[in-house]
Design a protein around this motif. Sequence first.
Motif, PDB file in Angstrom:
ATOM      1  N   GLU A   8       0.867  -1.179   0.000  1.00 38.04           N
ATOM      2  CA  GLU A   8       0.000   0.000   0.000  1.00 38.04           C
ATOM      3  C   GLU A   8       0.902   1.228   0.000  1.00 38.04           C
ATOM      4  O   GLU A   8       1.782   1.368   0.850  1.00 38.04           O
ATOM      5  N   LYS A  15       2.917   2.994   2.871  1.00 38.11           N
ATOM      6  CA  LYS A  15       2.119   3.158   4.077  1.00 38.11           C
ATOM      7  C   LYS A  15       2.639   2.190   5.135  1.00 38.11           C
ATOM      8  O   LYS A  15       3.127   1.093   4.827  1.00 38.11           O
ATOM      9  N   SER A  17       1.158   0.241   6.997  1.00 42.56           N
ATOM     10  CA  SER A  17       0.463  -1.053   6.996  1.00 42.56           C
ATOM     11  C   SER A  17       1.244  -2.118   6.232  1.00 42.56           C
ATOM     12  O   SER A  17       1.151  -3.312   6.543  1.00 42.56           O
ATOM     13  N   PRO A  90      -2.697  -5.528   3.428  1.00 41.28           N
ATOM     14  CA  PRO A  90      -3.199  -4.978   4.689  1.00 41.28           C
ATOM     15  C   PRO A  90      -4.719  -4.983   4.728  1.00 41.28           C
ATOM     16  O   PRO A  90      -5.376  -4.816   3.686  1.00 41.28           O
ATOM     17  N   THR A  92      -6.778  -2.848   5.281  1.00 41.27           N
ATOM     18  CA  THR A  92      -7.183  -1.447   5.214  1.00 41.27           C
ATOM     19  C   THR A  92      -8.184  -1.310   4.084  1.00 41.27           C
ATOM     20  O   THR A  92      -8.494  -2.286   3.387  1.00 41.27           O
ATOM     21  N   TYR A  94      -7.650  -0.111   1.315  1.00 36.16           N
ATOM     22  CA  TYR A  94      -6.921  -0.486   0.096  1.00 36.16           C
ATOM     23  C   TYR A  94      -6.942  -2.003  -0.105  1.00 36.16           C
ATOM     24  O   TYR A  94      -7.359  -2.499  -1.160  1.00 36.16           O
ATOM     25  N   GLU A 113      -8.485 -10.509   7.827  1.00 39.02           N
ATOM     26  CA  GLU A 113      -8.057  -9.842   9.069  1.00 39.02           C
ATOM     27  C   GLU A 113      -7.387 -10.795  10.049  1.00 39.02           C
ATOM     28  O   GLU A 113      -7.734 -10.845  11.235  1.00 39.02           O
ATOM     29  N   THR A 146      -5.974 -11.045   4.181  1.00 44.06           N
ATOM     30  CA  THR A 146      -5.779  -9.667   4.628  1.00 44.06           C
ATOM     31  C   THR A 146      -5.276  -9.707   6.071  1.00 44.06           C
ATOM     32  O   THR A 146      -5.649 -10.584   6.852  1.00 44.06           O
ATOM     33  N   ARG A 148      -4.591  -7.842   9.743  1.00 42.58           N
ATOM     34  CA  ARG A 148      -4.871  -6.759  10.680  1.00 42.58           C
ATOM     35  C   ARG A 148      -3.543  -6.312  11.280  1.00 42.58           C
ATOM     36  O   ARG A 148      -2.909  -7.048  12.037  1.00 42.58           O
ATOM     37  N   THR A 192      -4.514   5.606  12.448  1.00 42.17           N
ATOM     38  CA  THR A 192      -4.086   4.208  12.571  1.00 42.17           C
ATOM     39  C   THR A 192      -2.592   4.068  12.835  1.00 42.17           C
ATOM     40  O   THR A 192      -2.133   2.989  13.213  1.00 42.17           O
ATOM     41  N   ASP A 239     -13.943   9.998   9.435  1.00 41.23           N
ATOM     42  CA  ASP A 239     -12.594   9.438   9.457  1.00 41.23           C
ATOM     43  C   ASP A 239     -11.975   9.444  10.853  1.00 41.23           C
ATOM     44  O   ASP A 239     -10.869   8.955  11.045  1.00 41.23           O
ATOM     45  N   LYS A 247     -11.992   2.497  12.348  1.00 42.09           N
ATOM     46  CA  LYS A 247     -10.586   2.130  12.238  1.00 42.09           C
ATOM     47  C   LYS A 247     -10.148   1.307  13.436  1.00 42.09           C
ATOM     48  O   LYS A 247     -10.569   1.553  14.560  1.00 42.09           O
TER      49      LYS A 247
END
Length: 310
Positions: A8, A15, A17, A90, A92, A94, A113, A146, A148, A192, A239, A247
């Motif tokens: 990502e 990022k 993540s 990730p 996320t 994305y 996750e 994915t 977490r 995050t 957000d 989040k």
Amino acid sequence: MVALVIAEHDNGSLKGSTHHTVTAAAQCGGDVHVLVAGSNCGAAAEAAAQIAGVSKVLVADAPYFADGLAENVAEQILAIAGSYSHILAPATAYGKNILPRVAAKLDVAQISEITKVDSPDTFERPIYAGNAIATVQSSDAVKVITVRGTGFDAAAATGGSAAVESIAAAADFGKSAFVGRELAKSDRPELTAAKIIVSGGRGMGSGDNFKLLEPLADKLGAAMGASRAAVDAGYVPNDWQVGQTGKIVAPMLYIAVGISGAIQHLAGMKDSKTIVAINKDPEAPIFSVADYGLVGDLFEVIPELVKELG
């Protein structure tokens, strides 16, 4: 076995993540490759090559990868998926946007996750808003996963020396187009990634009252968050929301102010290293997960706390 991590990034940098996902991939056994699909994304690829534990970085560079459209990135992943036993991204917005498409086209079950790798084919993931942990074993030839980020330490950003290899970009899928993006700008840390978070709940009473938390956040260098109740009431933007439908965070310090502690909120922050709860209701569920609890009127407590911090 070789695991592929979907990076990502914003074309210029990775990022955070991605670093957590690399750690999970390394625990699956075998080598770890990272795919950077973007436009003029050389800087992000070089950053990926520096991550400890990464043996190869694959770069797919094309204009239609610039904005991370799920359809285009998924096609790129599918073009090389046959070489990998695990494909990880990730958990996320994305990663959640891309990997379900990849799993569907590979005709495998996505494992979502994960918070722990027990073995190359067995993983742990939270269910029921984090109140239970499911152990999932997959017999699929390719595990689509994915991750977490709060469940894994971040891989070191330096110390690696992976080879960077350019690969042929998959064709533009052509059925979606990037229209625009509205970004929330803030001088505070990203929620995050923040080490300290100050969150407010419905007990704040109004959006204006959230300004009471700003001096505290400023003193601590903290990000600001909120419960779903506060967001639904229109006190603060979406957000800011922390929780199962917002989040997932795990800072070093989480300060919950005027938050009752609904299950869905606890699911998003209970892995924080230290939790401080401030609430006038001594029976509030938030105190069941708090390391330190203070029963009192937040409108009196917060100014006093800011004063004590100097």
